[in-house]
Design an enzyme around this catalytic site. Structure first.
Site, PDB file in Angstrom:
ATOM      1  N   HIS A 141       0.562  -0.890   0.079  1.00  0.00           N
ATOM      2  CA  HIS A 141       0.079  -0.419   0.309  1.00  0.00           C
ATOM      3  C   HIS A 141       0.647   1.089   0.216  1.00  0.00           C
ATOM      4  O   HIS A 141       1.611   1.512   0.232  1.00  0.00           O
ATOM      5  CB  HIS A 141      -1.229   0.254   1.482  1.00  0.00           C
ATOM      6  CG  HIS A 141      -0.329  -0.010   2.486  1.00  0.00           C
ATOM      7  ND1 HIS A 141       0.141   1.387   2.997  1.00  0.00           N
ATOM      8  CD2 HIS A 141       0.141  -0.607   3.256  1.00  0.00           C
ATOM      9  CE1 HIS A 141       0.930   0.656   4.431  1.00  0.00           C
ATOM     10  NE2 HIS A 141       0.696  -0.355   4.473  1.00  0.00           N
ATOM     11  N   CYS A 157       3.245  -5.107   6.527  1.00  0.00           N
ATOM     12  CA  CYS A 157       2.574  -4.360   5.074  1.00  0.00           C
ATOM     13  C   CYS A 157       3.427  -3.917   4.700  1.00  0.00           C
ATOM     14  O   CYS A 157       4.990  -3.861   5.238  1.00  0.00           O
ATOM     15  CB  CYS A 157       1.487  -3.853   4.941  1.00  0.00           C
ATOM     16  SG  CYS A 157       0.130  -4.348   5.572  1.00  0.00           S
TER      17      CYS A 157
END
Length: 185
Positions: A141, A157
């Site tokens: 992201h 992440c």
């Protein structure tokens, strides 16, 4: 260049060719760059090399786009093979119960934070899935904290600066294979 950077640059070199090692030495600019990779690496895959904070989008002709990323903190990075099961523009964010346990301030967002410039998932997100497991809650992201690129600070992440996340999002189709390579430490 310190010993660890030399070792991790060597790992990138062995996987993706000479330009990845050169990119390791040029990290401060954080700009994406097209690099040569080994010809045996399939096109249209994402590979994250956590020790060198690099993400590669592989392309035909033994080429790849190399992006610098931030990764999960020690103990939160999960290596393995995944696929892109969903893609979202300006995604909302809901911290998991484990995230709230680690950081009680996240409790403010237990019902979710709408997408937008202040959202920790940034401008775009690729949602990582596994067969039989479904959504892993791992994401590739954007970030509203560009100073975290090249560090291990996230909840598992991989993050890119927002404009690079938009570029990657536009390149990567659903169902693309994603390999989060193991950390050496």
């Amino acid at each position: 260049m310190n010993r660890r950077q030399m070792i991790t640059g060597g790992v990138a070199l062995s996987l993706f060719g000479g330009n990845a090692a050169m990119a390791q030495a040029m990290r401060p600019d954080f700009l994406p760059v097209e690099v040569a990779i080994r010809p045996d690496i399939a096109p249209n895959e994402l590979h994250v090399l956590p020790d060198s904070f690099m993400l590669f989008w592989t392309m035909p002709g033994a080429r790849a786009m190399r992006y610098m990323v931030g990764i999960g903190r020690p103990g939160l990075y999960e290596s393995g093979e995944f696929f892109v099961g969903a893609k979202k523009e300006w995604p909302s964010w809901t911290p998991t119960n484990s995230m709230i346990e680690r950081n009680p301030a996240y409790g403010e967002w237990k019902d979710g934070m709408p997408g937008g410039p202040n959202n920790p998932l940034g401008a775009r997100a690729l949602y990582l899935f596994e067969p039989g497991r479904g959504d892993t809650f791992l994401r590739i992201h954007g970030t509203n904290a560009p100073g975290t690129i090249g560090t291990a600070v996230s909840n598992g992440c991989a993050r890119l600066v927002n404009d690079q996340a938009v570029d990657l999002y536009n390149r990567v189709p659903l169902k693309s294979r994603v390999v989060l390579h193991s950390q050496s430490v």
